[in-house]
Design an enzyme around this catalytic site. Structure first.
Site, PDB file in Angstrom:
ATOM      1  N   ASP A 353      39.899  36.217  30.164  1.00 42.32           N
ATOM      2  CA  ASP A 353      39.737  37.554  30.271  1.00 42.32           C
ATOM      3  C   ASP A 353      40.870  38.661  30.050  1.00 42.32           C
ATOM      4  OD1 ASP A 353      37.260  37.405  31.194  1.00 42.32           O
ATOM      5  OD2 ASP A 353      38.158  37.075  33.386  1.00 42.32           O
ATOM      6  N   ASP A 662      36.479  35.452  37.113  1.00 45.04           N
ATOM      7  CA  ASP A 662      36.590  36.022  38.278  1.00 45.04           C
ATOM      8  C   ASP A 662      35.446  36.417  39.044  1.00 45.04           C
ATOM      9  OD1 ASP A 662      36.197  38.337  37.180  1.00 45.04           O
ATOM     10  OD2 ASP A 662      38.572  39.011  36.744  1.00 45.04           O
ATOM     11  N   ASP A 666      30.610  34.620  36.571  1.00 43.18           N
ATOM     12  CA  ASP A 666      31.124  34.044  35.800  1.00 43.18           C
ATOM     13  C   ASP A 666      31.210  32.500  36.130  1.00 43.18           C
ATOM     14  OD1 ASP A 666      32.301  36.112  34.583  1.00 43.18           O
ATOM     15  OD2 ASP A 666      34.043  36.256  35.596  1.00 43.18           O
TER      16      ASP A 666
HETATM   17  P1  ATP Z   1      37.788  41.950  31.511  1.00 47.42           P
HETATM   18  O1  ATP Z   1      36.506  40.986  31.349  1.00 47.42           O
HETATM   19  O2  ATP Z   1      38.859  41.494  30.703  1.00 47.42           O
HETATM   20  O3  ATP Z   1      38.572  41.638  33.095  1.00 47.42           O
HETATM   21  P2  ATP Z   1      36.977  44.405  32.452  1.00 47.42           P
HETATM   22  O4  ATP Z   1      37.596  44.570  33.666  1.00 47.42           O
HETATM   23  O5  ATP Z   1      36.960  45.647  31.201  1.00 47.42           O
HETATM   24  O6  ATP Z   1      37.492  43.376  31.129  1.00 47.42           O
HETATM   25  P3  ATP Z   1      34.296  44.720  33.594  1.00 47.42           P
HETATM   26  O7  ATP Z   1      34.831  44.876  34.746  1.00 47.42           O
HETATM   27  O8  ATP Z   1      33.293  43.912  33.030  1.00 47.42           O
HETATM   28  O9  ATP Z   1      35.473  44.129  32.281  1.00 47.42           O
HETATM   29  O10 ATP Z   1      34.163  46.281  33.050  1.00 47.42           O
HETATM   30  C1  ATP Z   1      33.488  46.568  31.859  1.00 47.42           C
HETATM   31  C2  ATP Z   1      33.398  48.182  31.974  1.00 47.42           C
HETATM   32  O11 ATP Z   1      32.844  48.935  32.923  1.00 47.42           O
HETATM   33  C3  ATP Z   1      34.776  48.879  31.623  1.00 47.42           C
HETATM   34  O12 ATP Z   1      35.280  48.876  30.382  1.00 47.42           O
HETATM   35  C4  ATP Z   1      34.549  50.314  32.281  1.00 47.42           C
HETATM   36  O13 ATP Z   1      34.171  50.982  31.448  1.00 47.42           O
HETATM   37  C5  ATP Z   1      33.251  49.918  33.193  1.00 47.42           C
HETATM   38  N1  ATP Z   1      33.747  49.666  34.668  1.00 47.42           N
HETATM   39  C6  ATP Z   1      34.836  48.708  35.126  1.00 47.42           C
HETATM   40  N2  ATP Z   1      34.911  48.942  36.533  1.00 47.42           N
HETATM   41  C7  ATP Z   1      34.155  50.028  36.743  1.00 47.42           C
HETATM   42  C8  ATP Z   1      33.946  50.565  38.126  1.00 47.42           C
HETATM   43  N3  ATP Z   1      34.782  50.209  39.287  1.00 47.42           N
HETATM   44  N4  ATP Z   1      33.199  51.569  37.952  1.00 47.42           N
HETATM   45  C9  ATP Z   1      32.471  52.193  37.125  1.00 47.42           C
HETATM   46  N5  ATP Z   1      32.723  51.820  35.883  1.00 47.42           N
HETATM   47  C10 ATP Z   1      33.470  50.420  35.615  1.00 47.42           C
END
Ligand code: ATP
Length: 928
Positions: A353, A662, A666
């Site tokens: 990730d 996480d 997953d």
């Molecule tokens: P990784 O997979 O590397 O941990 P990540 O944290 O960017 O990456 P996700 O948590 O799936 O992956 O988030 C995907 C997308 O969703 C983010 O790029 C953001 O645009 C949106 N996002 C993430 N967290 C939130 C939130 N709490 N509220 C609204 N949108 C969110």
């Protein structure tokens, strides 16, 4: 730390005793049948939860929220089990027969050795078990509770009755809860009811007689939240929970077993049987054809059996593994399933990730873009101080109406809170309870001068759609005290752009130009920033709940926010190390493709990383997918389902895959991966349970360290085998050779036992502590199906076995020729074998390089202690009269000592030359 652990252990024990003797809850109300407010009242709690002081006093009174530990095998049983082993049976039988034949001394020595062996095994097992316990204690589950109205993350064992617990997808329910609020809550209760289909939970009371599986108003300790959000009040904790009642005890004792250890156990048993067979045949041969008398022949066979059976091997291998597990834990990689230690060494792809693993997950808002302006935001970390500038000129955010609208939305559609630690104000650190990105938005609010808690009180939230990686947005419904209602949505820009029809400007809402906005988002992403969009929509005053249909269209876009989350410095170095070790690193992220590519580049994944998005993967069939995984380094905008497909595609290429995760979704990918890696800090309990390894610091570099340790453990296991088998083999051949030729035995059975015990314990064991060889991370990964005893090792075992036998016979004959008494000749042979073992140990320590370096000659502390102890033991064996009597040995001359040392040096030179030659040939072959 160990002292602290001990203290905690003692406390636990005290409390556990008290809990388990507490009345079994006969007078417990039927919480599931009572209305939620009444439950709160009965538990003397309120909608804001307990105060910190009240929680502390309840914790002191009721004890920590833990289940009693599973009973362990007592020390006596564990000691007795040490004797339950085929080799020990053989030895005991030999002792008995020796006794019957009148060899009192021999049988006594055999018995002493057997007991010594059991004591050593017992101590080793204890050490291994303690190592595993300490490691288990490192994975402390956490819980989110409301204390005085504020969210707090606490250790799950600090949760008390009356606490209000907040649940979300992936959490393990920390205690028995009566639900107060539930939004699409689904819980997997298999651990309690055996039913693996998640149960929908609501807050309505159910019939008093409802069985456990139908008490939908309750969430039970130990069950897993598979979706939705909820809050509930703790009605039972620790042993009083339903889980405690059915006494399904947690923390079952895991044995130090892995496929390799089992393979070796089997191998050792097979060797034992073969050796017994050969001994029997040799016995008949010796009596019939070589006219040994029965007694002498029997003792020779006992010697053969003792010599050939690698009795110390499984124990030393177990210790090697335990040392590896402990080393990994010291470097923040906690092994949950032991076989992973071996698999780690052969990992050829790491899928990681991005957020928090490759990057620091310390988000800071750096840019805010509204319809008419772009602002830069100053400040660092979570400290709520920093100026807003526009084209380098400072502005007062309060004067920028669209900016204020956006920031207000950002703190309302937000579950995080920030607080200062209770350190000296001067160096007080700011912490986030909740998602770091949302924390950064709270900080943004403070920088803009908003009183975030007051704002949240004035415009409370009525309902919400929680964030989910599958839909990539979060929405909240708010009502102010004047009866106005509105919806706030935040999420991935492309999602919100599709849902918005207008954008907010200084002069009101105007139709949206999606192309311009999407270019603005790409601009921020190209700087490696993570971009979120914000939108609002008016709602009816009477609207109390929020559905997907409410936010599908009609949103008014407020603007974009860009966060920086810099790559971890150590991750950059770790990526480079992977590249030299022939391990591919693939980044998998939910983030935008452009942001992901930029971060990938900063990490050095590739000069121009090939990026594919989840949507593109969806369009590929399996054959195209197989091609795609070969050259793609970054997968962006993915969901957990993509991860599962990716693992399978990589595995289909014959690769050994480590995959991080996480979230609750997953878990399937983590289970499927060869090494599933969960995050200790930000990971859900569901992901930790599915993983083989948990990272205490969520850091990519820790995975790479674990891989390196995994390679070392495997190398050390091979070294242990490569050292033990020829030393046993050499002695066995010496006896067999003597019997075959009808010669006097050059070494007696008890002397062989002595050599095996002393050397296996003091010398073989040192190999378990060998550090990684230089260059262990500049070789390509080992193939998974590579046999432990490869052709190369088999050849080495054969060669060294023969050399041992030749030296032993040579020294024996030379002594006889000089007319030395048989006892002295045998003493010389025993010392020769031990000295050869010592020199061979130095050779074995370096499989991949020469041992004849300063570092090689000086050895490690373990090696020096082992060699020192062996030398002292040999001096006693040779010169102390009591030993002379017990082992029928005699003091030998200084000249003999010198010649023996010379033999050791000669052995080392021969096998080092052979190693050099073999490597030169291999190089010539690969070069050609
Ligand atoms: P990784 O997979 O590397 O941990 P990540 O944290 O960017 O990456 P996700 O948590 O799936 O992956 O988030 C995907 C997308 O969703 C983010 O790029 C953001 O645009 C949106 N996002 C993430 N967290 C939130 C939130 N709490 N509220 C609204 N949108 C969110």
């Amino acid at each position: 730390m160990s002292q602290g652990d001990e203290k905690r252990d003692n406390n636990d024990r005290g409390n556990t005793d008290r809990l388990s003797t507490a009345p079994g809850g006969a007078a417990t109300p039927n919480w599931h049948a009572i209305e939620a407010p009444e439950c709160l009242a009965q538990l003397a709690s309120g909608s804001d939860g307990l105060s910190a002081a009240e929680a502390a006093s309840r914790l002191a009174a009721d004890g920590p929220n833990r289940l009693p530990e599973a009973p362990r095998r007592g020390p006596l049983v564990r000691f007795a089990l040490q004797f339950h082993n085929l080799l020990i049976y053989v030895l005991l039988a030999s002792a008995l027969v020796s006794l019957l034949l009148g060899h009192l001394l021999d049988s006594l020595v055999i018995l002493i050795v057997v007991v010594l062996n059991a004591i050593i095994g017992f101590l080793q097992e204890g050490k291994a078990e303690r190592a595993l316990d300490a490691i288990r204690a490192m994975i402390d589950p956490k819980a989110t509770v409301l204390r005085e109205g504020a969210r707090r993350t606490v250790a799950a064992d600090e949760v008390v009755c009356g606490d209000i617990v907040l649940l979300e997808a992936g959490d393990r329910v920390p205690a028995d809860l009566r639900l107060l609020r539930s939004r699409n809550l689904r819980i997997d209760e298999a651990i309690l009811t055996g039913e693996s289909v998640p149960v929908e939970k609501t807050t309505a009371p159910v019939a008093e007689v409802a069985p456990l599986a139908e008490r939908t108003a309750m969430a039970y300790s130990g069950t897993l939240v598979t979706g939705g959000q909820a809050s509930g009040v703790v009605v039972a904790a620790g042993a009083a929970t339903e889980l405690g009642r059915i006494s399904r005890l947690l923390g079952t004792v895991e044995e130090m077993k892995t496929p390799l250890i089992e393979q070796m156990d089997r191998f050792a048993r097979q060797i034992t049987l073969v050796v017994l067979g050969i001994s029997a045949a040799a016995f008949v041969f010796a009596v019939l054809l070589r006219s040994y008398d029965m007694e002498e022949a029997f003792m020779a066979m006992v010697g053969l059996a003792v010599a050939a059976i690698p009795e110390g091997l499984p124990a030393v291998m177990t210790i090697t593994l335990a040392v590896g597990v402990q080393r990994m834990a010291e470097r923040n990689a906690i092994i949950r399933r032991l076989p992973a230690v071996e698999t780690l060494g052969s990992v050829s792809v790491i899928c990681s990730d991005k957020t928090g693993t490759l990057t620091r997950n310390e988000m800071t808002v750096q840019a805010v873009v509204t319809a008419e302006a772009s602002y830069e935001v100053g400040g660092a970390g979570y400290i709520p101080a920093g100026a807003f500038t526009r084209a380098g000129i400072e502005v007062d955010p309060a004067q920028q109406a669209p900016l204020v609208d956006l920031i207000r939305a950002a703190v309302l559609c937000n579950d995080a809170e920030t607080r200062q630690t209770e350190m000296q104000p001067a160096d007080a650190a700011w912490l986030v309870d909740g998602d770091p990105m949302e924390g950064a938005l709270v900080v943004l609010g403070a920088k803009a001068g908003l009183d975030v808690p007051a704002l949240r009180k004035a415009i409370p939230r009525t309902d919400e759609i929680p964030f989910d990686a599958a839909h990539r947005f979060m929405a909240t419904l708010h009502h102010d005290h004047e009866g106005n209602a509105f919806i706030v949505v935040k999420g991935a820009p492309e999602r919100l752009l599709a849902m918005a029809h207008a954008a907010r400007t200084r002069d009101g809402d105007r139709p949206i130009d999606r192309e311009i906005w999407s270019a603005r988002a790409d601009d921020l992403a190209a700087q490696g920033q993570r971009v979120l969009a914000f939108a609002v929509k008016p709602a009816g005053a009477g609207q109390q709940s929020l559905t997907f249909a409410d936010v599908e269209d009609g949103l008014v876009l407020l603007g974009l926010v860009g966060f920086i989350d810099p790559p971890r410095g150590e991750a950059v170095a770790a990526v480079a190390e992977c590249q030299s070790a022939g391990i591919r690193v693939v980044m998998i992220t939910g983030d935008h493709a452009i942001t992901a590519r930029e971060i990938g580049q900063q990490l050095g994944l590739a000069r121009a990383p090939v990026v594919r998005t989840g949507d593109e993967i969806d369009r590929l069939d399996d054959a195209d997918m197989a091609r795609a995984v070969r050259d793609t380094t970054v997968f962006a905008r993915t969901t957990p389902e993509h991860k599962l497909r990716l693992v399978s595609a990589l595995q289909a290429q014959g690769l050994t895959v480590a995959m991080t995760g996480d979230g609750v979704n997953d878990a399937p990918a983590l289970k499927r991966a060869d090494v599933g890696v969960a995050m200790g800090c930000k990971g859900t309990e569901a992901s930790k349970q599915a993983a083989e390894m948990v990272l205490a610091d969520d850091n990519f570099a820790s995975i790479v360290t674990a891989v390196k340790e995994g390679r070392t453990v495997y190398d050390n296991l091979r070294k242990v085998i490569g050292w033990t088998l020829p030393t046993n083999g050499g002695q066995a051949i010496t006896i067999l050779g003597a019997v075959a030729m009808g010669w006097t035995l050059p070494i007696t059975p008890v002397q062989i036992l002595w050599v095996n015990m002393v050397s296996a314990v003091a010398l073989g064991m040192t190999l378990a502590f060998e550090p990684a060889e230089p260059g262990s991370m500049s070789r390509p990964p080992r193939r998974r199906d590579e046999p432990l005893i490869s052709g190369e090792i088999a050849w080495q075992i054969l060669l060294v076995t023969m050399l041992f036998a030749i030296f032993a016979f040579g020294m024996f004959f030379w002594a006889e020729q000089r007319g030395l008494p048989i006892e002295e000749a045998r003493t010389i042979v025993v010392n020769t074998i031990v000295v050869l073992e010592i020199f061979y140990l130095f050779n074995v320590r370096y499989v991949h390089g020469s041992s004849l370096t300063w570092q090689g000659v000086l050895g490690t502390r373990a090696v020096l202690i082992g060699v020192g102890a062996t030398v002292i033991a040999q001096l006693a064996f040779t010169y102390v009269p009591a030993f002379n009597a017990a082992f029928e040995t005699r003091p030998m001359s200084l000249l003999d000592g010198a010649v023996i040392l010379g033999a050791g040096v000669l052995l080392l030179i021969v096998i080092e030359a052979e190693k050099l030659l073999r490597r030169a040939v291999a190089n010539a072959r690969t070069g050609g």
